[in-house]
Design an enzyme around this catalytic site. Structure first.
Site, mmCIF file in Angstrom:
data_model
loop_
_atom_site.group_PDB
_atom_site.id
_atom_site.type_symbol
_atom_site.label_atom_id
_atom_site.label_comp_id
_atom_site.label_asym_id
_atom_site.label_seq_id
_atom_site.Cartn_x
_atom_site.Cartn_y
_atom_site.Cartn_z
ATOM 1 N N GLY A 139 0.893 -1.119 0.022
ATOM 2 C CA GLY A 139 -0.149 -0.053 0.162
ATOM 3 C C GLY A 139 0.533 1.327 0.125
ATOM 4 C CG ASN A 152 -3.990 4.787 8.864
ATOM 5 O OD1 ASN A 152 -4.273 6.124 8.687
ATOM 6 N ND2 ASN A 152 -2.779 4.395 10.214
ATOM 7 C CD GLN A 183 -7.329 0.115 8.077
ATOM 8 O OE1 GLN A 183 -7.771 -0.530 8.055
ATOM 9 N NE2 GLN A 183 -5.335 0.062 8.231
ATOM 10 C CG HIS A 234 0.145 -6.009 4.869
ATOM 11 N ND1 HIS A 234 -0.439 -6.160 6.338
ATOM 12 C CD2 HIS A 234 -0.048 -4.718 4.487
ATOM 13 C CE1 HIS A 234 0.187 -4.735 6.722
ATOM 14 N NE2 HIS A 234 0.663 -4.174 5.532
ATOM 15 C CB THR A 257 10.628 -10.767 -12.139
ATOM 16 O OG1 THR A 257 11.749 -10.006 -12.785
ATOM 17 C CG2 THR A 257 10.378 -11.763 -12.598
ATOM 18 C CB CYS A 265 3.049 3.565 11.771
ATOM 19 S SG CYS A 265 2.327 2.488 10.318
HETATM 20 C C1 LIG Z 1 -1.360 0.090 6.440
HETATM 21 C C2 LIG Z 1 -1.660 0.900 5.456
HETATM 22 C C3 LIG Z 1 -1.101 1.619 4.498
HETATM 23 C C4 LIG Z 1 0.522 0.881 4.254
HETATM 24 O O1 LIG Z 1 0.075 0.042 3.318
HETATM 25 P P1 LIG Z 1 1.403 -0.904 3.023
HETATM 26 O O2 LIG Z 1 0.713 -2.160 2.884
HETATM 27 O O3 LIG Z 1 1.524 -1.543 4.867
HETATM 28 O O4 LIG Z 1 2.952 -0.591 3.365
HETATM 29 C C5 LIG Z 1 -1.637 2.690 3.811
HETATM 30 N N1 LIG Z 1 -2.452 3.170 4.455
HETATM 31 C C6 LIG Z 1 -3.294 2.779 5.460
HETATM 32 C C7 LIG Z 1 -4.610 3.465 5.127
HETATM 33 C C8 LIG Z 1 -2.989 1.780 5.840
HETATM 34 O O5 LIG Z 1 -3.940 1.265 6.715
#
Ligand SMILES: *Cc1c(COP(=O)(O)O)cnc(C)c1O
Length: 389
Positions: free
Chosen positions: A75, A158, A186, A208, A244, A331
């Site tokens: 993300g 988030n 999210q 994830h 790749t 984070c």
């Molecule tokens: C978790 C999250 C991200 C980052 O995504 P990753 O796949 O962990 O890099 C970005 N924005 C929001 C709102 C998130 O919850």
């Protein structure tokens, strides 16, 4: 942190466990079908078919064309590609220099915008948000300028769970002919994502957060959007993202999103659990407030600020009692600075340092929630006692 198997996981906004069916779908692509999708031979073509099949699956789920789906590594990378890519293209073609975003973005957008300002001289303007972290679409209409390169507004927050009126914002941006990006990382786990209805030009997701694997994400890029690649090299992903293809993870992400959409009924259940948590915490814990919007919020997301509490202490006590929760954002762990999101919605540092985020997922049961609600008041009282001593 404890790795005790009995610990109840209540931190689904930070990450989710990989769905067993997703794992099974991925496995053959690690060894059996290991070819490079860019190779001409049989091994390559097999892998390429899997990648393109997954791309069509993602496109169907997001309601877009398959050439509008760009696979990324997460993300965060999707957010980076959206902001940097569109900002660079807009400066190149139209001397556009203005980026309009919000103070409640995930760091992947917030720090990217800050860096574009600090290193490249872009003018970044942060929209005002209300006490729940919501953007007023009229403010966007008012602040878009002829030199606005991109607008970026988070869909579902988030840290505080608040949803933004993306479709309304999208209508405004489209009328003004300015590309709109939304971070839906999210939102994607819990809300239907239809990029046509949302009227967005770019939309980020990460697997994830919806029971898919870590290390894979996607960016929807509406056909015709001017965007410069941020990772150069081979011609993968229509020249927008060299490297790749990670075939097993790409297959896994699509499978995960399909399964999430099939299990939509779970969402209703989770929102009942969420409301139960909110109701009990506000009733039983003195000096606790909900953070984020009371209704317009993620169905699995309960977040609070609690006065005279150090959230790190509280989280350790909860972990010792068998519950894995979070402060406002994973984070931020170990970061003594109060959250920029909580500041932006007007919460004083005194309250913000006692943030608690409880986020639910498929495996959580009512019994677990009731057990959590039973031990929480005492954990808060003990944290306060430690603070005072
Ligand atoms: C978790 C999250 C991200 C980052 O995504 P990753 O796949 O962990 O890099 C970005 N924005 C929001 C709102 C998130 O919850």
């Amino acid at each position: 942190m404890s790795t005790n198997q009995k610990t109840i996981y209540l931190d689904y906004a930070a990450s989710t466990p990989l769905d067993e069916d997703v794992l099974q779908a991925m496995l053959p692509y690690f060894n059996e079908h290991f070819g490079n999708p860019s190779s001409m031979h049989h091994y390559g073509q097999e892998a390429d078919a899997a990648v393109e099949n997954a791309r069509m699956g993602m496109a169907e789920l997001l309601n877009c064309g398959s050439k509008e789906v760009i696979f990324t590594s997460c993300g965060s990378e999707s957010d980076n590609l959206a902001l940097r890519g569109v900002a660079h293209a807009a400066r190149g073609t139209g001397k556009k220099n203005h980026i309009l975003t919000t103070p409640v973005e995930h760091h992947a957008v917030f720090h990217t915008a800050e860096q574009l300002a600090a290193l490249e001289g872009f003018e970044v303007e942060f929209l005002p948000v209300d006490e729940y972290g919501r953007v007023d679409p009229d403010e966007i209409a008012r602040r878009i300028r002829p030199d606005t390169a991109i607008v970026s507004v988070i869909y579902a927050n988030n840290e505080i769970g608040t949803l933004n009126p993306i479709a309304e914002i999208g209508a405004i941006c489209r009328k003004k002919n300015v590309p709109l990006h939304t971070d839906a990382v999210q939102a994607c786990a819990h809300l239907p994502i239809d990029v046509q209805a949302l009227k967005v030009d770019l939309l980020s997701v990460g697997a994830h957060k919806f029971y898919g694997p870590k290390g894979i994400g996607a960016l929807y890029v509406r056909q015709g959007t001017a965007i410069t690649p941020t990772q150069t090299g081979g011609a993968q992903e229509f020249g927008l993202r060299a490297g790749t293809h990670n075939t097993p993870l790409i297959v896994g992400m699509t499978e995960a999103l399909k399964l999430v959409r099939e299990k939509e009924a779970v969402t209703q259940q989770l929102s009942e659990y969420r409301d139960r948590i909110i109701e009990h915490v506000l009733a039983e814990i003195p000096d606790a407030r909900l953070s984020g919007h009371p209704q317009e919020r993620l169905p699995n997301h309960a977040s609070f600020v609690i006065k005279h509490v150090d959230s790190n202490t509280l989280l350790m006590l909860l972990d010792a009692q068998g519950f894995a929760c979070s402060s406002s954002s994973a984070c931020k762990t170990g970061d003594p600075e109060p959250s920029q999101v909580l500041r932006a919605i007007g919460i004083s540092d005194e309250w913000a340092k006692g943030s608690l985020r409880v986020t639910l997922g498929r495996p959580v049961t009512l019994k677990q929630i009731d057990r959590f609600l039973e031990i929480l008041p005492d954990a808060v009282a003990r944290t306060r006692a430690l603070e005072a001593s």
